[in-house]
Design an enzyme around this catalytic site. Sequence first.
Site, short mmCIF file in Angstrom:
data_model
loop_
_atom_site.label_atom_id
_atom_site.label_comp_id
_atom_site.label_asym_id
_atom_site.label_seq_id
_atom_site.Cartn_x
_atom_site.Cartn_y
_atom_site.Cartn_z
CB CYS A 187 27.84 -3.78 -26.76
SG CYS A 187 27.15 -5.32 -27.38
CE LYS A 188 31.41 -4.26 -34.71
NZ LYS A 188 30.92 -3.27 -35.61
#
Length: 126
Positions: A79-80
Amino acid sequence: MKTAHDLVAAAKARVNEVDLTAADAAIQAADVLIDVREADEFQAGHIPGAINIPRGLLEFKLSNDPVLSARDQKLVLYCKNSGRSALAASSLQEMGYLDVLSILGGFDAWAEAGKPVAGAALPPFE
């Protein structure tokens, strides 16, 4: 009462995370590389070869897609910055997936390290 940080910390204690030095090999060995960020984040840039299944749809998509439902396939998630992917990896482990990894530091760490990034190109301005 738990915070989101508490949930992520607990998930990170249960899942296997791979750091950037081992991420390339993990991705090469994976059957599927999944970006669990939202579609707009994915479109802005992602790890080459990744498919986008947002965190909120992950369990449903994997349960309903015959190609993704095999519990013995090797999955690498990101993810981020690795919070959502840790939560996602924990959830998939609870569903019986046997080989799930989360990339430590997520896409931000990947991009900051100068690793390849795919994404929508800006249109030329002439």
